[in-house]
Design an enzyme around this catalytic site. Structure first.
Site, PDB file in Angstrom:
ATOM      1  N   HIS A  73      -5.139 -13.836   9.683  1.00 15.79           N
ATOM      2  CA  HIS A  73      -4.304 -12.646   9.527  1.00 15.79           C
ATOM      3  C   HIS A  73      -4.971 -11.374  10.043  1.00 15.79           C
ATOM      4  CE1 HIS A  73      -1.621 -15.177   7.271  1.00 15.79           C
ATOM      5  NE2 HIS A  73      -2.530 -15.418   6.343  1.00 15.79           N
ATOM      6  N   ARG A 132      14.792  -2.553  -5.890  1.00 16.94           N
ATOM      7  CA  ARG A 132      13.400  -2.574  -6.343  1.00 16.94           C
ATOM      8  C   ARG A 132      13.350  -2.764  -7.851  1.00 16.94           C
ATOM      9  NH1 ARG A 132       9.481  -0.287  -3.066  1.00 16.94           N
ATOM     10  NH2 ARG A 132      10.092  -0.449  -0.876  1.00 16.94           N
ATOM     11  N   LYS A 140       2.561   7.550   4.758  1.00 13.99           N
ATOM     12  CA  LYS A 140       1.758   6.327   4.678  1.00 13.99           C
ATOM     13  C   LYS A 140       1.239   5.891   6.050  1.00 13.99           C
ATOM     14  CE  LYS A 140       4.791   3.947   2.137  1.00 13.99           C
ATOM     15  NZ  LYS A 140       5.324   2.857   1.275  1.00 13.99           N
ATOM     16  N   PRO A 159       0.832  -1.198   0.000  1.00 12.97           N
ATOM     17  CA  PRO A 159       0.000   0.000   0.000  1.00 12.97           C
ATOM     18  C   PRO A 159       0.871   1.253   0.000  1.00 12.97           C
ATOM     19  CG  PRO A 159      -0.771  -1.591   1.616  1.00 12.97           C
ATOM     20  CD  PRO A 159       0.564  -2.073   1.140  1.00 12.97           C
ATOM     21  N   GLU A 160       0.599   2.167  -0.910  1.00 16.01           N
ATOM     22  CA  GLU A 160       1.355   3.409  -0.993  1.00 16.01           C
ATOM     23  C   GLU A 160       0.445   4.563  -0.612  1.00 16.01           C
ATOM     24  OE1 GLU A 160       3.641   3.708  -4.588  1.00 16.01           O
ATOM     25  OE2 GLU A 160       4.294   1.640  -4.491  1.00 16.01           O
ATOM     26  N   ARG A 191       1.659 -10.451   6.140  1.00 15.49           N
ATOM     27  CA  ARG A 191       3.111 -10.436   6.357  1.00 15.49           C
ATOM     28  C   ARG A 191       3.510  -9.832   7.698  1.00 15.49           C
ATOM     29  NH1 ARG A 191       5.225  -8.555   0.323  1.00 15.49           N
ATOM     30  NH2 ARG A 191       3.557  -9.570  -0.850  1.00 15.49           N
ATOM     31  N   LYS A 203      23.596  15.296  -5.192  1.00 15.20           N
ATOM     32  CA  LYS A 203      23.073  13.963  -4.889  1.00 15.20           C
ATOM     33  C   LYS A 203      23.364  13.047  -6.079  1.00 15.20           C
ATOM     34  CE  LYS A 203      20.987  14.877  -0.922  1.00 15.20           C
ATOM     35  NZ  LYS A 203      21.189  16.339  -0.847  1.00 15.20           N
TER      36      LYS A 203
END
Length: 273
Positions: A91, A260, A57, A2-3, A110, A151
Site C-alpha cells: 500500500h 455518517r 485537510k 484523517p481529519e 483504500r 439552512k
C-alpha cells in the site's frame, strides 16, 4: 479518516525533514488514487521545497517548480524514512526522495487520497472553494450565525460542510456538539447567536486540543514518527454507543445522520420539539 488535526500533525512531523530540501525523485507506484497522480510529479528533479503548509485537510509542498497537493483520503498516512531503509509495501503508493536521502512515503490501503501538481495551490479549484479555517480569526460566531440562516440542514451536517468551515470531520463534529450541548439533528437555522458563540468556541478548543495530543488514534491513522495519536483516549461520545455519558450517566446513542454515524447523549443534547 484523517481529519484536520491528523493532517496538521502530519505537517508538523514531516516539515523538519523536507523544508529546504531538493527533490531527487518522486516514485509513483500506483497512478490511480482518488484522482490520477499528476504526471508532472515525475519530472520535479531538482525542485527545492521552500515551504510546507496545510489548507483544510490538504498538505501542500511549495516548491520552486510548483506546488504539490497531498490528501490522505480515508486511510492514508505519511512516513519519513531513510532511502533504502525499508522496501515499499503493498500500500506504499508514492515516495518523494530528497537528494540527502530522506523519503516521504505515502501509504494508503483504500487509495482514496491524492497527489496533485499545480502551479499555485491557492488558485487550485479544490482550494478556492473552501470555507475558513476553524482555528483562524475568520471563523467567528457572527460568521457562523449569518451562514446558518435559512439552512434547514442538521447542524452536524452544517458544520461538516467545507463550504461553511473546513476540517470539522465526523469525530470532531460529534465531540464539539456534545460540548456545546447541541443535538446533532437540530436545524442549523434554529441556532441562536449564543449557541453559535458556544459552538465556535468548543470547535476551536476540540481541534486545538487534538492537535496538541497528536490527532485521534484510529486504526487507519499513524503519525509520521510512527506513534499513534492520543486524542481517542479522551473522546466523550464518538464511538461510545451503549456506554455511559461521562457527565450525566445516560447511555450514549448513535444514529446515522447524513450517511455518517453520529454519537450523542440524549440527556445532555436534547432536540427541541
Amino acid at each position: 479518516m484523517p481529519e484536520l488535526p491528523e493532517v496538521e500533525t502530519s505537517l508538523r512531523g514531516v516539515e523538519p525533514y523536507l523544508h529546504g530540501k531538493i527533490i531527487k525523485q518522486i516514485v509513483v507506484r500506483t497512478q490511480k488514487l482518488r484522482w490520477a497522480v499528476s504526471d508532472e510529479l515525475q519530472h520535479m528533479q531538482g525542485a527545492k521545497i521552500v515551504a510546507l503548509s496545510r489548507r483544510a485537510k490538504y498538505l501542500i509542498l511549495h516548491t520552486t517548480q510548483g506546488d504539490i497537493l497531498i490528501h490522505l483520503g480515508m486511510s492514508g498516512s505519511l512516513g519519513i524514512l531513510q532511502e533504502n531503509q525499508q522496501p515499499a509495501g503493498k500500500h506504499d503508493h508514492v515516495d518523494l526522495i530528497t537528494q540527502d536521502g530522506m523519503v516521504l512515503r505515502y501509504n494508503d490501503p483504500r487509495k482514496f487520497g491524492c497527489w496533485l501538481w499545480t502551479k499555485n495551490a491557492e488558485q487550485h479549484e479544490l482550494i478556492t472553494r473552501l470555507g475558513p479555517e476553524p482555528l483562524s480569526e475568520s471563523f467567528t460566531a457572527a460568521y457562523l450565525f449569518a451562514r446558518s440562516r435559512n439552512k434547514t440542514v442538521a447542524v452536524k451536517n452544517f458544520i461538516m460542510n467545507n463550504d461553511i468551515v473546513v476540517g470539522v470531520g465526523n469525530i470532531y463534529a460529534c465531540e464539539s456538539l456534545f460540548m456545546a450541548g447541541l443535538h446533532p439533528e437540530l436545524a442549523a437555522q434554529n441556532l441562536t447567536e449564543k449557541q453559535c458563540e458556544r459552538l465556535v468556541k468548543v470547535i476551536k478548543e476540540v481541534l486545538a486540543k487534538a492537535i496538541i495530543q497528536g490527532g485521534t488514534t484510529l486504526k487507519d491513522f499513524i503519525q509520521p514518527d510512527g506513534k499513534p495519536g492520543y486524542f481517542a483516549q479522551v473522546l466523550q461520545v464518538y464511538g461510545r454507543k451503549g456506554e455511559a455519558c461521562n457527565d450525566c450517566g445516560t447511555i450514549i446513542e448513535a444514529k446515522v445522520i447524513g450517511q455518517r454515524n453520529s454519537y450523542f447523549c440524549p440527556h445532555c443534547q436534547i432536540l427541541p420539539r
